[in-house]
Design a protein around this motif. Sequence first.
Motif, PDB file in Angstrom:
ATOM      1  N   THR A  24       0.816  -1.244  -0.063  1.00 31.82           N
ATOM      2  CA  THR A  24       0.035   0.109  -0.039  1.00 31.82           C
ATOM      3  C   THR A  24       0.740   1.245   0.134  1.00 31.82           C
ATOM      4  OG1 THR A  24      -1.929  -1.268   1.088  1.00 31.82           O
ATOM      5  CG2 THR A  24      -1.810   1.173   1.083  1.00 31.82           C
ATOM      6  N   VAL A  25       0.659   2.049  -1.156  1.00 33.48           N
ATOM      7  CA  VAL A  25       1.576   3.276  -1.048  1.00 33.48           C
ATOM      8  C   VAL A  25       0.771   4.452  -0.604  1.00 33.48           C
ATOM      9  CG1 VAL A  25       2.522   5.014  -2.642  1.00 33.48           C
ATOM     10  CG2 VAL A  25       2.596   2.580  -3.299  1.00 33.48           C
ATOM     11  N   THR A  26       1.074   5.067   0.517  1.00 38.54           N
ATOM     12  CA  THR A  26       0.164   5.860   1.205  1.00 38.54           C
ATOM     13  C   THR A  26       0.755   7.268   0.999  1.00 38.54           C
ATOM     14  OG1 THR A  26       1.844   6.072   3.184  1.00 38.54           O
ATOM     15  CG2 THR A  26       0.240   4.365   3.385  1.00 38.54           C
ATOM     16  N   LYS A  27      -0.178   8.270   1.519  1.00 39.41           N
ATOM     17  CA  LYS A  27       0.190   9.494   1.055  1.00 39.41           C
ATOM     18  C   LYS A  27       1.485  10.238   1.992  1.00 39.41           C
ATOM     19  CE  LYS A  27      -4.572  11.148  -0.213  1.00 39.41           C
ATOM     20  NZ  LYS A  27      -5.691  11.955  -0.403  1.00 39.41           N
ATOM     21  N   ASP A  28       2.059  10.979   1.175  1.00 39.66           N
ATOM     22  CA  ASP A  28       3.296  11.850   1.886  1.00 39.66           C
ATOM     23  C   ASP A  28       2.697  13.105   2.438  1.00 39.66           C
ATOM     24  OD1 ASP A  28       5.575  12.538   2.665  1.00 39.66           O
ATOM     25  OD2 ASP A  28       6.518  12.998   0.559  1.00 39.66           O
ATOM     26  N   ARG A  29       3.442  13.238   3.504  1.00 37.99           N
ATOM     27  CA  ARG A  29       2.919  14.554   4.364  1.00 37.99           C
ATOM     28  C   ARG A  29       3.552  15.768   3.548  1.00 37.99           C
ATOM     29  NH1 ARG A  29       4.782  16.256  10.269  1.00 37.99           N
ATOM     30  NH2 ARG A  29       3.877  18.279  10.493  1.00 37.99           N
ATOM     31  N   GLY A  30       2.817  16.799   3.529  1.00 37.06           N
ATOM     32  CA  GLY A  30       3.041  18.091   2.970  1.00 37.06           C
ATOM     33  C   GLY A  30       3.535  19.170   3.759  1.00 37.06           C
ATOM     34  N   TYR A  31       4.314  19.819   3.316  1.00 39.71           N
ATOM     35  CA  TYR A  31       5.140  20.923   4.519  1.00 39.71           C
ATOM     36  C   TYR A  31       5.002  22.361   3.644  1.00 39.71           C
ATOM     37  CZ  TYR A  31       7.195  16.872   6.618  1.00 39.71           C
ATOM     38  OH  TYR A  31       7.164  15.691   7.565  1.00 39.71           O
ATOM     39  N   VAL A  32       4.831  23.282   4.526  1.00 38.16           N
ATOM     40  CA  VAL A  32       4.535  24.920   3.875  1.00 38.16           C
ATOM     41  C   VAL A  32       5.551  25.753   4.666  1.00 38.16           C
ATOM     42  CG1 VAL A  32       3.113  26.646   3.631  1.00 38.16           C
ATOM     43  CG2 VAL A  32       2.104  24.326   3.686  1.00 38.16           C
ATOM     44  N   GLY A  33       6.139  26.432   4.007  1.00 40.54           N
ATOM     45  CA  GLY A  33       7.519  26.957   4.185  1.00 40.54           C
ATOM     46  C   GLY A  33       6.768  28.718   4.993  1.00 40.54           C
ATOM     47  N   PRO A  34       7.503  29.224   5.773  1.00 44.32           N
ATOM     48  CA  PRO A  34       7.036  30.707   6.086  1.00 44.32           C
ATOM     49  C   PRO A  34       6.511  31.579   5.006  1.00 44.32           C
ATOM     50  CG  PRO A  34       9.173  30.518   6.434  1.00 44.32           C
ATOM     51  CD  PRO A  34       9.005  29.301   5.829  1.00 44.32           C
TER      52      PRO A  34
END
Length: 372
Positions: free
Chosen positions: A127-137
């Motif tokens: 199962t390929v799960t979703k990666d977590r997203g990150y947001v810069g300032p």
Amino acid sequence: EATWASDLAFTNVVAAQKVYFRAIPQGDVPNYVGTNGYAYVTITKAVLTVTADDQEIVFGTDVPGASFYDFACSGFTNGEDRTVLEVEPTFGSAYTATTPVGTLDITNATPGVARNYELVYVDGTLTVTKDRGYVGPIDSKTYKGAPWEPDVTATNAAGDVLVEGTDYTVAYHDNVHATNLAYAVVTFAGNYDGVVTNYFAILPRRMTLASGSETFTYDGNSHSNVGVTVASGSFVAGEGVTTNGFAEVKDVCSGIDNDFSYGFLDGTLAADYEITVEKGELAVVPAPVVPKDPSGPAANPGNRPKPAEGVTLWAENVVKVYDGLGTNVVPQVYNAVEGNGFAYEYSTNEVDWTSDLAFTNVTEGAQKVYFR
């Protein structure tokens, strides 16, 4: 046919093992004789089911090695375990770092070997799960009278920049006035998961309002300078201030601050502007006294010198005959303003001044008299 036993055990698989047997008379059997014969013994392999373990992997992760794919066995006999595998099987899948979120089969890649077992393989699920997203300032912005929608930099765990509209969407809130703390809500989609809220400041516009400076000539009236300029910064179109309460000056003075007040126009929020006031200076200088040509019976054209350019006062020459009294013999001074309250002082050396100047004796020639 040389070594005989009453019991014969086979531990491992054999294929059609010929087994000889013979009859041994027991007791009183005179009418029979023992003979030899043979038969075949076959021991077949037991079935060993090898099932790939289900696994999970985050989208974008590098392709794992073979050890990532483990397995479990069922069907061992007589307490045996994986140690009887002479060669362990391996498993794999079609996963790559760009495989989208979803499932893949984990299948046998290379077979295993076990002497007494027939290996049967059962697929697992990757199962390929979703990666977590990150947001810069998000950097601070300056009020501009319209919504701010600054660019957002979103990345995955590896630092790769994501694509807006495909990997995430952005919604902005409270993003107009400096009174609010603006924020962007980033919602990840597709192969990425998470909702991130990032705040950013909207700063007031910095401006300088400057009142005018002016020098007036005294005329008995009050004066003011109501001009105000924007010395630095600017208002958003359609916004601004009204000005009033300017300083007034009347009498002779210098270095008076040109104070003023300001108020914001309707629709202009004070919090959106940071205003610095620079005050001009007002001054009033004395009114110039312009020479006035006397006329009438008192005039003495023969003795009156012509005033030089720039002279503000002038006077008649005086000629008197000695009378022994030592009376005041100061010149008659003329100016341009009648009845203005001027008083005059006189001196023969421009150091010692007096309101009266008396000559007792005959002067040697024309005595120069200074007046102010």
